[in-house]
Write a protein that holds these residues in place. Sequence first.
Motif, mmCIF file in Angstrom:
data_model
loop_
_atom_site.group_PDB
_atom_site.id
_atom_site.type_symbol
_atom_site.label_atom_id
_atom_site.label_comp_id
_atom_site.label_asym_id
_atom_site.label_seq_id
_atom_site.Cartn_x
_atom_site.Cartn_y
_atom_site.Cartn_z
ATOM 1 N N VAL A 1 43.784 43.010 41.936
ATOM 2 C CA VAL A 1 42.495 42.194 41.431
ATOM 3 C C VAL A 1 42.597 40.711 41.968
ATOM 4 O O VAL A 1 43.674 40.200 41.430
ATOM 5 C CB VAL A 1 42.392 42.404 39.952
ATOM 6 N N ALA A 2 41.707 40.353 42.553
ATOM 7 C CA ALA A 2 41.628 38.945 43.068
ATOM 8 C C ALA A 2 40.803 37.904 41.885
ATOM 9 O O ALA A 2 39.539 38.197 41.998
ATOM 10 C CB ALA A 2 41.289 38.683 44.543
ATOM 11 N N PHE A 3 41.430 37.254 41.115
ATOM 12 C CA PHE A 3 40.749 36.585 40.018
ATOM 13 C C PHE A 3 40.462 35.085 40.551
ATOM 14 O O PHE A 3 41.361 34.566 41.049
ATOM 15 C CB PHE A 3 41.590 36.302 38.805
ATOM 16 N N SER A 4 39.277 34.595 40.595
ATOM 17 C CA SER A 4 38.905 33.332 40.698
ATOM 18 C C SER A 4 38.536 32.765 39.328
ATOM 19 O O SER A 4 37.279 33.163 38.974
ATOM 20 C CB SER A 4 38.063 33.014 41.925
ATOM 21 N N ASN A 5 38.879 31.703 38.931
ATOM 22 C CA ASN A 5 38.233 31.002 37.745
ATOM 23 C C ASN A 5 37.308 29.620 38.258
ATOM 24 O O ASN A 5 36.590 29.098 37.249
ATOM 25 C CB ASN A 5 39.311 30.267 36.854
ATOM 26 N N VAL B 1 38.160 43.785 42.962
ATOM 27 C CA VAL B 1 39.326 44.730 43.223
ATOM 28 C C VAL B 1 39.289 45.303 44.558
ATOM 29 O O VAL B 1 38.386 45.481 45.191
ATOM 30 C CB VAL B 1 38.746 45.962 42.241
ATOM 31 N N VAL B 2 40.578 45.337 45.032
ATOM 32 C CA VAL B 2 40.986 45.756 46.405
ATOM 33 C C VAL B 2 42.063 46.976 46.310
ATOM 34 O O VAL B 2 42.652 46.701 45.215
ATOM 35 C CB VAL B 2 41.172 44.592 47.293
ATOM 36 N N ASP B 3 42.039 47.746 47.340
ATOM 37 C CA ASP B 3 43.057 48.732 47.570
ATOM 38 C C ASP B 3 44.044 47.999 48.782
ATOM 39 O O ASP B 3 43.496 47.961 49.743
ATOM 40 C CB ASP B 3 42.751 50.160 47.997
ATOM 41 N N VAL B 4 45.315 47.566 47.991
ATOM 42 C CA VAL B 4 46.192 47.094 49.258
ATOM 43 C C VAL B 4 47.203 47.790 49.902
ATOM 44 O O VAL B 4 48.008 47.570 50.343
ATOM 45 C CB VAL B 4 46.814 45.712 48.356
ATOM 46 N N THR C 1 51.771 38.640 52.371
ATOM 47 C CA THR C 1 52.011 37.299 52.326
ATOM 48 C C THR C 1 50.895 36.423 52.726
ATOM 49 O O THR C 1 50.514 35.608 51.991
ATOM 50 C CB THR C 1 53.290 36.726 53.042
ATOM 51 N N ASP C 2 50.242 36.580 53.921
ATOM 52 C CA ASP C 2 49.062 35.644 54.658
ATOM 53 C C ASP C 2 48.128 35.709 53.692
ATOM 54 O O ASP C 2 47.518 34.893 53.551
ATOM 55 C CB ASP C 2 49.022 36.202 56.106
ATOM 56 N N LEU C 3 47.470 36.773 53.080
ATOM 57 C CA LEU C 3 46.586 37.152 52.436
ATOM 58 C C LEU C 3 46.648 36.215 51.131
ATOM 59 O O LEU C 3 45.791 35.394 50.644
ATOM 60 C CB LEU C 3 46.188 38.829 51.859
ATOM 61 N N ARG C 4 47.870 36.411 50.318
ATOM 62 C CA ARG C 4 48.050 35.703 49.303
ATOM 63 C C ARG C 4 47.874 34.166 49.227
ATOM 64 O O ARG C 4 47.465 33.624 48.409
ATOM 65 C CB ARG C 4 49.266 36.190 48.696
ATOM 66 N N SER C 5 48.516 33.764 50.401
ATOM 67 C CA SER C 5 48.275 32.524 50.616
ATOM 68 C C SER C 5 47.139 31.795 50.957
ATOM 69 O O SER C 5 46.597 30.848 50.198
ATOM 70 C CB SER C 5 49.308 32.106 51.895
ATOM 71 N N ALA C 6 46.315 32.647 51.683
ATOM 72 C CA ALA C 6 45.036 32.180 51.661
ATOM 73 C C ALA C 6 44.267 32.315 50.675
ATOM 74 O O ALA C 6 43.460 31.245 50.216
ATOM 75 C CB ALA C 6 44.084 32.997 52.778
ATOM 76 N N GLN D 1 44.024 34.013 42.351
ATOM 77 C CA GLN D 1 45.306 34.718 41.961
ATOM 78 C C GLN D 1 45.058 36.045 42.298
ATOM 79 O O GLN D 1 44.234 36.884 41.823
ATOM 80 C CB GLN D 1 45.793 34.451 40.864
ATOM 81 N N LEU D 2 45.730 36.876 43.283
ATOM 82 C CA LEU D 2 45.729 38.480 43.454
ATOM 83 C C LEU D 2 46.964 39.151 42.769
ATOM 84 O O LEU D 2 48.062 38.670 42.843
ATOM 85 C CB LEU D 2 45.955 38.650 45.220
ATOM 86 N N GLN D 3 46.482 39.945 41.717
ATOM 87 C CA GLN D 3 47.765 40.455 41.108
ATOM 88 C C GLN D 3 47.643 42.093 41.262
ATOM 89 O O GLN D 3 46.414 42.773 41.222
ATOM 90 C CB GLN D 3 47.589 40.295 39.485
#
Length: 168
Positions: free
Chosen positions: A83-87, A28-31, A40-45, A52-54
């Motif tokens: 929230v950045a989800f990684s499966n 969980v992050v505060d954006v 955009t750069d963060l989501r791409s990385a 997936q960042l939502q």
Amino acid sequence: MSEATIALKAQQVEEAADKFKQAASAIVVDVRGLTVAESTDLRSALRQEGVQLQVIKNKVLTRAADAAGLSDLNDLFAGPSAVAFSNEDPIAPARILKKYSDSIEALEIKGGVVDGHVVSVEEINKYASLPDRDGLLSMLLSTLQAPVRNVAYAINAVKDAKEETEEA
């Protein structure tokens, strides 16, 4: 509130709860305050690592965390939350978000879940310092090869010593 709206919100809660349950990690992050370019750069990385960042409403996150059995996360859902989800790789979101939060002051890590355990920012920072999967595998391989290599060196040294004695 109309029944359609209630049904939509219930679906959003169910989807978010499923993501929490299936995720190897969820950070969980505060954006708030990120520029479009930074976001955009963060989501791409993150996407390159299968993360997936939502951005999800706090009320939805609170209900989803309760449904997923992660009610300890509810304290993190104050202010704008993403929230950045990684499966796949449980460490990837921590590593990427830590790197970006060090260079972008507006990005703040609040906490999260790694392998079903609620973790603090300090623990996320520890996870972020771990090498990636390939790095860990190479470290394991070199550890496993060391005894065999040492035996080979010892056998070669005995052979060389024996050859020197025979020559003399």
